[in-house]
Structures are given as structure tokens and as C-alpha cells.
Design an enzyme around this catalytic site. Structure first.
Site, mmCIF file in Angstrom:
data_model
loop_
_atom_site.group_PDB
_atom_site.id
_atom_site.type_symbol
_atom_site.label_atom_id
_atom_site.label_comp_id
_atom_site.label_asym_id
_atom_site.label_seq_id
_atom_site.Cartn_x
_atom_site.Cartn_y
_atom_site.Cartn_z
ATOM 1 N N ALA A 1 3.159 -15.807 -34.874
ATOM 2 C CA ALA A 1 2.146 -16.338 -35.802
ATOM 3 C C ALA A 1 1.499 -17.629 -35.276
ATOM 4 O O ALA A 1 2.172 -18.401 -34.600
ATOM 5 C CB ALA A 1 2.806 -16.610 -37.149
ATOM 6 N N PRO A 2 0.222 -17.867 -35.542
ATOM 7 C CA PRO A 2 -0.649 -17.097 -36.426
ATOM 8 C C PRO A 2 -1.124 -15.757 -35.876
ATOM 9 O O PRO A 2 -1.620 -14.940 -36.642
ATOM 10 C CB PRO A 2 -1.837 -18.036 -36.649
ATOM 11 C CG PRO A 2 -1.834 -18.963 -35.485
ATOM 12 C CD PRO A 2 -0.397 -19.126 -35.082
ATOM 13 N N GLY A 3 -1.034 -15.514 -34.566
ATOM 14 C CA GLY A 3 -1.277 -14.145 -34.128
ATOM 15 C C GLY A 3 -2.327 -13.952 -33.055
ATOM 16 O O GLY A 3 -2.644 -12.814 -32.712
ATOM 17 N N GLY A 4 -2.871 -15.039 -32.504
ATOM 18 C CA GLY A 4 -3.918 -14.896 -31.480
ATOM 19 C C GLY A 4 -3.438 -14.091 -30.277
ATOM 20 O O GLY A 4 -4.128 -13.178 -29.811
ATOM 21 N N LYS A 5 -2.233 -14.413 -29.810
ATOM 22 C CA LYS A 5 -1.750 -13.703 -28.611
ATOM 23 C C LYS A 5 -1.359 -12.269 -28.954
ATOM 24 O O LYS A 5 -1.522 -11.359 -28.144
ATOM 25 C CB LYS A 5 -0.598 -14.473 -27.962
ATOM 26 C CG LYS A 5 -1.056 -15.834 -27.466
ATOM 27 C CD LYS A 5 0.031 -16.640 -26.806
ATOM 28 C CE LYS A 5 -0.398 -18.084 -26.651
ATOM 29 N NZ LYS A 5 -0.350 -18.869 -27.925
ATOM 30 N N ASP B 1 6.411 -17.036 -26.935
ATOM 31 C CA ASP B 1 5.530 -18.214 -27.058
ATOM 32 C C ASP B 1 6.238 -19.134 -28.052
ATOM 33 O O ASP B 1 5.987 -19.095 -29.251
ATOM 34 C CB ASP B 1 4.158 -17.749 -27.561
ATOM 35 C CG ASP B 1 3.131 -18.859 -27.559
ATOM 36 O OD1 ASP B 1 3.150 -19.699 -26.644
ATOM 37 O OD2 ASP B 1 2.300 -18.895 -28.487
ATOM 38 N N CYS C 1 3.215 -24.865 -25.690
ATOM 39 C CA CYS C 1 2.099 -25.811 -25.559
ATOM 40 C C CYS C 1 2.659 -27.234 -25.457
ATOM 41 O O CYS C 1 1.985 -28.195 -25.819
ATOM 42 C CB CYS C 1 1.097 -25.664 -26.697
ATOM 43 S SG CYS C 1 1.772 -26.006 -28.325
HETATM 44 C C1 SAM Z 1 3.869 -21.702 -30.932
HETATM 45 S S1 SAM Z 1 3.943 -20.847 -32.426
HETATM 46 C C2 SAM Z 1 3.430 -19.237 -31.923
HETATM 47 C C3 SAM Z 1 1.957 -19.083 -31.733
HETATM 48 C C4 SAM Z 1 1.532 -17.627 -31.569
HETATM 49 N N1 SAM Z 1 2.218 -17.024 -30.446
HETATM 50 C C5 SAM Z 1 0.047 -17.442 -31.416
HETATM 51 O O1 SAM Z 1 -0.433 -17.307 -30.293
HETATM 52 O O2 SAM Z 1 -0.680 -17.422 -32.422
HETATM 53 C C6 SAM Z 1 5.661 -20.651 -32.679
HETATM 54 C C7 SAM Z 1 6.023 -19.776 -33.868
HETATM 55 O O3 SAM Z 1 7.449 -19.588 -33.825
HETATM 56 C C8 SAM Z 1 7.886 -19.369 -35.146
HETATM 57 N N2 SAM Z 1 9.356 -19.547 -35.153
HETATM 58 C C9 SAM Z 1 10.065 -20.723 -35.170
HETATM 59 N N3 SAM Z 1 11.380 -20.480 -35.104
HETATM 60 C C10 SAM Z 1 11.525 -19.120 -35.043
HETATM 61 C C11 SAM Z 1 12.654 -18.257 -34.958
HETATM 62 N N4 SAM Z 1 13.896 -18.743 -34.898
HETATM 63 N N5 SAM Z 1 12.430 -16.916 -34.899
HETATM 64 C C12 SAM Z 1 11.174 -16.422 -34.968
HETATM 65 N N6 SAM Z 1 10.067 -17.200 -35.050
HETATM 66 C C13 SAM Z 1 10.239 -18.528 -35.083
HETATM 67 C C14 SAM Z 1 7.093 -20.375 -35.969
HETATM 68 O O4 SAM Z 1 7.018 -19.969 -37.320
HETATM 69 C C15 SAM Z 1 5.742 -20.357 -35.249
HETATM 70 O O5 SAM Z 1 4.837 -19.525 -35.926
#
Ligand code: SAM
Length: 292
Positions: A108-112, A179, A232
Site C-alpha cells: 500500500a498505497p499500491g503504485g508498485k 518495498d 525510500c
Molecule cells: C513503503 S510502504 C509501501 C509502498 C508501496 N509499495 C507502494 O509502492 O505504494 C510500506 C508499507 O508496509 C506496510 N507494513 C508495515 N509493516 C508491515 C508488516 N509487518 N506486514 C505487512 N505490511 C506492513 C505499511 O502499512 C506500508 O503501507
């Protein structure tokens, strides 16, 4: 010795890490963010006045316009997705082929995930996972705004803890995108309250979670399959040091696949895009191939 915290501690920590590069890097982090527009092949509604820099997933990284928000006509799909150009690289590095089984562990939010779905062309499987319910709603929204329902049959959204995934599944996926949640220093710098609360223990704590996620990813990807680890973060503790730890803790089970891109720079184990030299990022990625 007192541990420096807040703004002063932040500056001291990153200045020690990036030495004479830090002032320019910090200035670039505070500059307005730029975007590329990833064209949506499912949208019929195009904007002729918008100079799209992206066609499919290839883009002209020299064009850095700030685009208007994407739009759609009634019954149509959003015409493009705005993102940092560096965010496209982990999906490019995964080299997803139609028909593969792919999991995006922190989606999330889901771009990748949107980019992964485009690469799959409706074939195979994409699991877009995120532990946060509010953020998972954004993945659903992006899928619905950008992809026709008839083309979503291979897309699933789940809510597992990525650090524990390997307790339940092993050797299942051709490609794993990790990510990871990270320090996001760019956001910290933009937010005076966050900056005041900053302490070096934060990046150390996040690094522990990131490693647990990567260790889990190594078990759930198939032998011969690929993981892209990305953040990031600027902190090396969350980037190359995570891969160094994988060498220590999982020797012989993987090899690094070195990738080069048209912007950014190599690091000891991966690739980093920093805004002082490229205008994009910060972003880090490393490509890991499971051997056994
Ligand atoms: C850097 S963001 C991801 C961005 C996403 N890949 C994108 O491109 O839109 C990291 C995400 O990891 C999620 N997250 C944090 N801890 C987590 C866990 N233990 N298991 C699964 N997701 C987790 C967060 O809710 C957050 O949305």
C-alpha cells in the site's frame, strides 16, 4: 556520551553518514517532489495537453514536469499514475513475466502493485499485501480506478504480517517485491513535529523489522526466483546493511544480481537514487536470487 536527538541529532547522524555530500542532499530533499506519469493502457481518455513521459513502463527521465492530478471520464479509468521515477526501478528489476506468481509484501498505497499488474497482463497471480486496513483500501481504490474488473481476476489483496509470512508458506512465488516500511527521511525533514521526535534508535528498530521481512521473503520465493528489496530510506542501516546481514545469517542461500539503471549510482550491494544528483528518490534497491 549523550545521544543527539531531534533536528540536531538528525543532522549529525546523516552528516556523519554522507559527509560532505549531506548539505546538498538535505537541500534536495527539501525541494518540491517531481513525478513521472505512468500511462494507463486501460484508459481510453487521454489528455492531449499533458506531455506524458511514460509509455508502458519506459519513461524519459529527463522530463520532470509536475503533472496535474490524473483524471477519468465517466465509465473510464484514470489516465495515468503519478510517481517518483525511482519507484519504477524495483518493478523493472523484478523482470515480471506474464503468468508468474508474484507477491508484493508491503504493497500500500499500491503504485508498485499497479505496475506489477501491468507487467502480468492479466495472467498469473499478484498478491498485494499490506498489514494496514486503511492503506489496503487505497490498493483496492487504485485497482478499481485504473484496471477494469474483467482484468482484475489475477489480483488479490491480503492483510498478513510480512515478517511472519514464511511460517505459513514456503517456496511459492516466482517474484517477491519487498518495498519495506522505512525511515522515510524525506517525510521526517518535511514535518517539524516528526523531526523533533527523531532519534537514532528509530532507524535501528526499523532495520530489525526489515531484516525479518527479507528473511521471510527468502523462504517464500521459489528456488531460482527473485526478490527485490527496496526502501525510500537514506540510512545505510536500512539499505546495504540489511543485505550484509542476509550474507551473515543466510550464507549460501542466495546470490546478488547486480542491476544498473540510467540514473542513480551503485552501492556495495545494490543501487541508490539520491535527489542531489538525479532529482529523484531517495530510493534504494537490491536484487536477490534464491539459490537454495
Ligand atoms: C513503503 S510502504 C509501501 C509502498 C508501496 N509499495 C507502494 O509502492 O505504494 C510500506 C508499507 O508496509 C506496510 N507494513 C508495515 N509493516 C508491515 C508488516 N509487518 N506486514 C505487512 N505490511 C506492513 C505499511 O502499512 C506500508 O503501507
Amino acid at each position: 556520551m549523550d545521544v543527539l536527538k531531534g533536528q540536531e541529532g538528525f543532522d549529525a547522524f546523516y552528516s556523519a553518514m554522507y559527509s560532505e555530500r549531506w548539505p546538498a542532499l538535505k537541500a534536495a530533499l527539501l525541494a518540491p517532489k517531481k513525478h513521472v506519469a505512468v500511462a494507463n493502457p486501460y484508459a481510453h481518455h487521454k489528455f492531449t495537453e499533458v506531455p506524458l513521459t511514460v509509455s508502458g513502463l519506459t519513461f524519459d527521465h529527463d522530463v520532470r514536469d509536475i503533472f496535474p492530478s490524473p483524471e477519468k471520464n465517466h465509465h473510464d479509468y484514470m489516465n495515468y499514475y503519478l510517481m517518483d521515477a525511482a519507484s519504477i526501478l524495483p518493478v523493472e528489476a523484478l523482470d515480471i513475466q506474464p503468468g508468474e506468481k508474484v507477491v508484493d509484501l508491503c504493497a500500500a498505497p499500491g503504485g508498485k502493485s499497479f505496475l506489477c499488474a501491468l507487467k502480468l497482463q492479466g495472467k498469473g497471480l499478484l498478491i498485494s499485501n499490506d498489514r494496514s486496513a486503511a492503506r489496503r483500501a487505497r490498493i483496492h481504490r487504485i485497482f478499481d480506478d485504473y484496471i477494469p474488473k474483467t482484468e482484475q481476476k489475477n489480483l488479490t489483496v491480503t492483510s498478513y504480517d510480512a515478517t511472519k509470512w514464511s511460517l505459513y508458506q514456503k517456496s511459492m512465488y516466482d517474484k517477491v517485491l519487498l518495498d519495506a516500511p522505512c525511515s522515510s527521511e524525506r517525510h521526517v525533514l518535511e514535518d517539524s513535529k516528526e523531526l523533533a521526535l527523531w532519534a537514532p534508535g528509530r532507524t535501528k528498530a526499523i532495520a530489525i523489522t526489515q531484516f525479518a521481512m527479507l528473511a521471510s521473503a527468502l523462504d517464500i520465493v521459489k528456488v531460482g526466483g527473485t526478490i527485490v528489496y527496496s526502501t525510500c530510506a537514506l540510512s545505510k542501516l536500512e539499505n546495504d546493511d540489511i543485505i550484509a546481514k542476509l550474507y551473515q545469517k543466510r550464507p549460501g542461500r542466495f546470490e546478488l544480481m547486480r542491476k544498473e539503471f540510467s540514473f542513480g549510482e551503485p552501492t556495495e550491494f545494490g543501487w541508490q537514487v539520491l535527489p542531489d544528483t538525479t532529482g529523484w528518490g531517495p530510493f534504494y534497491l537490491a536484487v536477490v536470487k534464491r539459490l537454495r
